[in-house]
Scaffold this motif. Sequence first.
Motif, PDB file in Angstrom:
ATOM      1  N   UNK A  49      -6.363  -7.975 -10.753  1.00 18.62           N
ATOM      2  CA  UNK A  49      -5.117  -8.516 -10.421  1.00 18.62           C
ATOM      3  C   UNK A  49      -4.860  -9.671 -11.093  1.00 18.62           C
ATOM      4  N   UNK A  50      -3.644  -9.844 -11.807  1.00 19.80           N
ATOM      5  CA  UNK A  50      -3.121 -10.891 -12.480  1.00 19.80           C
ATOM      6  C   UNK A  50      -2.085 -11.635 -11.887  1.00 19.80           C
ATOM      7  N   UNK A  51      -2.168 -13.048 -11.765  1.00 19.24           N
ATOM      8  CA  UNK A  51      -1.184 -13.664 -11.252  1.00 19.24           C
ATOM      9  C   UNK A  51      -0.044 -14.148 -12.456  1.00 19.24           C
ATOM     10  N   UNK A  52       0.871 -13.919 -11.811  1.00 15.01           N
ATOM     11  CA  UNK A  52       2.143 -14.225 -12.930  1.00 15.01           C
ATOM     12  C   UNK A  52       2.937 -15.611 -12.512  1.00 15.01           C
ATOM     13  N   UNK A  53       3.622 -15.731 -11.601  1.00 15.22           N
ATOM     14  CA  UNK A  53       3.828 -17.101 -11.112  1.00 15.22           C
ATOM     15  C   UNK A  53       3.944 -17.201  -9.904  1.00 15.22           C
ATOM     16  N   UNK A  54       4.232 -18.397  -9.354  1.00 16.19           N
ATOM     17  CA  UNK A  54       4.161 -18.733  -7.901  1.00 16.19           C
ATOM     18  C   UNK A  54       3.140 -17.765  -7.365  1.00 16.19           C
ATOM     19  N   UNK A  55       3.590 -16.862  -6.185  1.00 15.25           N
ATOM     20  CA  UNK A  55       2.487 -15.953  -5.712  1.00 15.25           C
ATOM     21  C   UNK A  55       3.032 -14.575  -6.086  1.00 15.25           C
ATOM     22  N   UNK A  56       3.529 -14.347  -6.993  1.00 17.54           N
ATOM     23  CA  UNK A  56       3.782 -12.998  -7.652  1.00 17.54           C
ATOM     24  C   UNK A  56       2.796 -12.374  -8.521  1.00 17.54           C
ATOM     25  N   UNK A  57       2.401 -11.452  -8.366  1.00 14.08           N
ATOM     26  CA  UNK A  57       1.168 -10.721  -9.216  1.00 14.08           C
ATOM     27  C   UNK A  57       1.470  -9.470  -9.431  1.00 14.08           C
ATOM     28  N   UNK A  58       0.840  -9.014 -10.676  1.00 11.76           N
ATOM     29  CA  UNK A  58       0.652  -7.426 -10.988  1.00 11.76           C
ATOM     30  C   UNK A  58      -0.927  -7.024 -11.134  1.00 11.76           C
ATOM     31  N   UNK A  59      -0.916  -5.800 -11.094  1.00 12.49           N
ATOM     32  CA  UNK A  59      -2.305  -5.108 -10.996  1.00 12.49           C
ATOM     33  C   UNK A  59      -2.631  -3.923 -11.381  1.00 12.49           C
ATOM     34  N   UNK A  60      -3.567  -3.551 -11.683  1.00 13.32           N
ATOM     35  CA  UNK A  60      -4.084  -1.949 -12.135  1.00 13.32           C
ATOM     36  C   UNK A  60      -5.381  -1.789 -11.298  1.00 13.32           C
ATOM     37  N   UNK A  61      -5.354  -0.627 -10.863  1.00 12.83           N
ATOM     38  CA  UNK A  61      -6.157  -0.045  -9.764  1.00 12.83           C
ATOM     39  C   UNK A  61      -6.473   1.421  -9.974  1.00 12.83           C
ATOM     40  N   UNK A  62      -7.619   1.674  -9.671  1.00 15.40           N
ATOM     41  CA  UNK A  62      -8.282   3.097  -9.564  1.00 15.40           C
ATOM     42  C   UNK A  62      -8.818   3.402  -8.039  1.00 15.40           C
ATOM     43  N   UNK A  63      -8.203   4.624  -7.654  1.00 13.86           N
ATOM     44  CA  UNK A  63      -8.777   4.942  -6.226  1.00 13.86           C
ATOM     45  C   UNK A  63      -9.332   6.605  -6.125  1.00 13.86           C
ATOM     46  N   UNK A  64     -10.308   6.660  -5.646  1.00 11.08           N
ATOM     47  CA  UNK A  64     -10.817   8.044  -5.537  1.00 11.08           C
ATOM     48  C   UNK A  64     -10.970   8.361  -3.762  1.00 11.08           C
ATOM     49  N   UNK A  65     -10.176   9.400  -3.548  1.00 11.08           N
ATOM     50  CA  UNK A  65     -10.320   9.791  -2.046  1.00 11.08           C
ATOM     51  C   UNK A  65     -10.852  11.336  -2.101  1.00 11.08           C
ATOM     52  N   UNK A  66     -11.762  11.356  -0.837  1.00  9.97           N
ATOM     53  CA  UNK A  66     -12.442  12.758  -0.452  1.00  9.97           C
ATOM     54  C   UNK A  66     -11.918  12.851   1.110  1.00  9.97           C
ATOM     55  N   UNK A  67     -11.354  14.136   0.908  1.00  8.18           N
ATOM     56  CA  UNK A  67     -11.007  14.682   2.285  1.00  8.18           C
ATOM     57  C   UNK A  67     -12.139  15.737   2.848  1.00  8.18           C
ATOM     58  N   UNK A  68     -11.922  15.711   4.093  1.00  9.43           N
ATOM     59  CA  UNK A  68     -12.962  16.485   4.850  1.00  9.43           C
ATOM     60  C   UNK A  68     -12.649  18.042   4.488  1.00  9.43           C
ATOM     61  N   UNK A  69     -14.003  18.772   4.535  1.00  5.39           N
ATOM     62  CA  UNK A  69     -14.004  20.156   4.079  1.00  5.39           C
ATOM     63  C   UNK A  69     -13.578  20.976   5.206  1.00  5.39           C
ATOM     64  N   UNK A  70     -13.008  22.311   4.619  1.00  3.00           N
ATOM     65  CA  UNK A  70     -12.442  23.488   5.577  1.00  3.00           C
ATOM     66  C   UNK A  70     -12.762  24.724   4.774  1.00  3.00           C
ATOM     67  N   UNK A  71     -12.553  25.806   5.690  1.00  2.00           N
ATOM     68  CA  UNK A  71     -13.153  26.948   5.296  1.00  2.00           C
ATOM     69  C   UNK A  71     -11.839  27.686   4.739  1.00  2.00           C
ATOM     70  N   UNK A  72     -11.918  28.455   3.657  1.00  2.00           N
ATOM     71  CA  UNK A  72     -10.911  29.621   2.998  1.00  2.00           C
ATOM     72  C   UNK A  72     -11.640  30.849   2.881  1.00  2.00           C
ATOM     73  N   UNK A  73     -11.541  31.716   3.646  1.00  2.00           N
ATOM     74  CA  UNK A  73     -12.124  33.178   3.619  1.00  2.00           C
ATOM     75  C   UNK A  73     -13.702  32.985   3.413  1.00  2.00           C
TER      76      UNK A  73
END
Length: 203
Positions: free
Chosen positions: A160-184
């Motif tokens: 996260x990078x502060x720009x001015x006052x309390x305004x900021x920009x950011x770059x972010x990576x997220x990984x999500x894993x959902x619960x398993x289910x059955x298919x046939x």
Amino acid sequence: MKKLVLAATVAMLGATPAFAQSGELVGGPRIEAVVGWDRTVLHVDGVGSSGKSGVTYGGEIGYDFPLSDYIIVGPYAGIDGASTKECISGGTTTACLKAGRNITVGARLGTNIAKRTAFYVKGGYSNGRMTGTITDTAVPANNVNGHDNMDGFHIGTGVQLGLRDRIYTKIEYNYTRYSSFEVFGDESRFDRHRVVVGVGIGF
């Protein structure tokens, strides 16, 4: 006398922690908007995996509590959507699977690493929706449209990078894993990878 006041002011400003001057992780409420790349992957045991990319977009609100002059921790909640979609056609029938809305609730921990620059990690609960449609142009009565919501977890990291006052920009990576289910009879699951850029403001 004027010189004495000026010297005292400079001394006070110099004693203020750099964390509070930088305009990034200073604590309090915040709100932000993000846009970026989404990769949704379907894993099927014994068969393999297949993924599709699209555009993701959304927003997040949070509240950061200072633990020290240089470290914050706080909860957040977010929601995002995606254009990610996969379609397969055969004869007069087309089947499509689309990544729908995704809700997140979690906490992040951050620290300043340089002037106006902060690093953070985050993680928590996710609830994602997948929408499926089957369209038969020859027999419209066979058309199907439905969705399923899946629980899961996510982890992420960002800068996260502060720009001015309390305004900021950011770059972010997220990984999500959902619960398993059955298919046939085969155990399956969805994973999602997101790389986003965003802009936010603290209050």
